[in-house]
Scaffold this active site. Structure first.
Site, PDB file in Angstrom:
ATOM      1  N   SER A   1       0.831  -1.204   0.000  1.00  0.00           N
ATOM      2  CA  SER A   1       0.000   0.000   0.000  1.00  0.00           C
ATOM      3  C   SER A   1       0.865   1.253   0.000  1.00  0.00           C
ATOM      4  O   SER A   1       1.656   1.475  -0.910  1.00  0.00           O
ATOM      5  CB  SER A   1      -0.963  -0.034   1.185  1.00  0.00           C
ATOM      6  OG  SER A   1      -1.903   1.027   1.102  1.00  0.00           O
TER       7      SER A   1
ATOM      8  N   HIS B   1      -7.973  -0.009  -0.883  1.00  0.00           N
ATOM      9  CA  HIS B   1      -7.796  -1.139  -1.801  1.00  0.00           C
ATOM     10  C   HIS B   1      -9.110  -1.768  -2.264  1.00  0.00           C
ATOM     11  O   HIS B   1      -9.248  -2.986  -2.334  1.00  0.00           O
ATOM     12  CB  HIS B   1      -6.839  -2.173  -1.197  1.00  0.00           C
ATOM     13  CG  HIS B   1      -5.567  -1.531  -0.782  1.00  0.00           C
ATOM     14  ND1 HIS B   1      -4.780  -0.816  -1.660  1.00  0.00           N
ATOM     15  CD2 HIS B   1      -4.981  -1.397   0.432  1.00  0.00           C
ATOM     16  CE1 HIS B   1      -3.760  -0.301  -1.016  1.00  0.00           C
ATOM     17  NE2 HIS B   1      -3.862  -0.627   0.254  1.00  0.00           N
TER      18      HIS B   1
END
Length: 311
Positions: free
Chosen positions: A86, A195
């Site tokens: 991430s 996400h």
């Protein structure tokens, strides 16, 4: 054989994490560079109160990762592969020479603001441990709907997944998971639903900002945490960084890719040690260590040993 440096994502943050960085002139330079780029004192970002902000968390993770990576690099060590989970993709890109630290922190400040403004409350992420992916996906299908959005967000290991969505939907999936025998269903210290498609609009806004920034071709093998494949061009890397907030993270495959391509030493940059635990399941014929808690000379010795096998 070669070395893989991994940079953690949100949830790894710790109060005081910037103040706990090694007392070194190079670290001080990184802190000043980031402060100058943002026109604020970044050392004010790592208090427990400040870390309630997505923006502060993400900035601290980028600064800590780059500072400690540069410490290793000044000792003559360069990784063969870099990747980040991430937000960890940003320090990975800086270390790979694709992005300056100044541009990275400015983009990440915007990234954090876009994410927290899109979902200021009522959303987040939850880790599910001990179930197979097909079972998790089945539970998500049972719960997901227009009023109860929930998505698979991270594939961290064969039996460790993260879901993202509304508080109510995640609580429902967590209850189903426990009924199915999950070892744990734990809400993470992440206040936005990363996400998944809920952040698509925010990713497009960030991509517009990225279009104004110089991104270079990476000089190291940069692995995308979304596709688990190497990214060779500046344009592909720009896309990977801008849109990783709304794409599923496949960390399990990313670590596997590094291992299959010859990496045998995994070093997790600060903060935390979670990625090291995940990597040990893959690096059976190698070593997985975390910068945090290790001596710098120990990391140097391990790196030299690996480099001698892979000149």
């Amino acid at each position: 054989m070669s070395t893989f440096w991994a940079f953690p994502g949100q949830g790894a943050q710790q109060a005081g994490m910037l103040h706990a960085l090694p007392d070194d002139a190079l670290v001080g330079e990184c802190l000043r560079e980031a402060s100058d780029a943002l026109n604020e004192d970044v050392l004010a970002l790592d208090t427990a109160d400040a870390l309630r902000s997505t923006r502060s968390v993400q900035l601290c993770l980028v600064i800590a990762g780059v500072a400690c990576a540069r410490l290793l690099m000044t000792r003559g060590h360069t990784p063969d592969f870099v990747a980040g989970l991430s937000i960890g993709a940003y320090p990975a890109a800086v270390v790979a020479g694709a992005l300056t630290l100044s541009d990275a922190v400015r983009l990440v400040a915007l990234r954090g603001e876009l994410m927290q403004n899109a979902y200021p409350q009522g959303y987040g992420m939850t880790a599910l441990i001990g179930l197979e992916q097909s079972v998790v996906e089945g539970m998500i299908q049972q719960v997901h709907g227009a009023r109860s959005p929930v998505f698979l967000a991270n594939i961290n290991a064969d039996n460790q997944f993260v879901i993202a969505g509304s508080d109510e939907a995640m609580a429902h999936v967590a209850a189903l998971a426990k009924a199915q025998g999950a070892a744990a269903a734990k809400r993470l210290a992440v206040s936005v639903p990363s996400h998944c498609e809920l952040l698509t609009a925010s990713a497009h806004s960030l991509a517009e900002a990225f279009a104004q920034v110089c991104v270079q071709t990476p000089t190291l093998k940069y692995l995308s945490g979304s596709t688990a494949r190497p990214v060779y061009t500046a344009e592909k890397l720009r896309d990977d960084l801008a849109f990783n907030m709304c794409r599923v993270i496949d960390w399990r495959s990313t670590v596997q890719t590094a291992y299959e391509r010859g990496a045998r030493l995994h070093i997790e940059l600060p903060p935390g040690t979670v990625l090291t635990g995940l990597a040990r399941k893959v690096f059976e014929q190698g070593s997985a260590v975390a910068f945090q808690g290790a001596r710098l000379d120990t990391l140097s010795a391990l790196s030299r040993e690996e480099e001698s096998r892979h000149p």
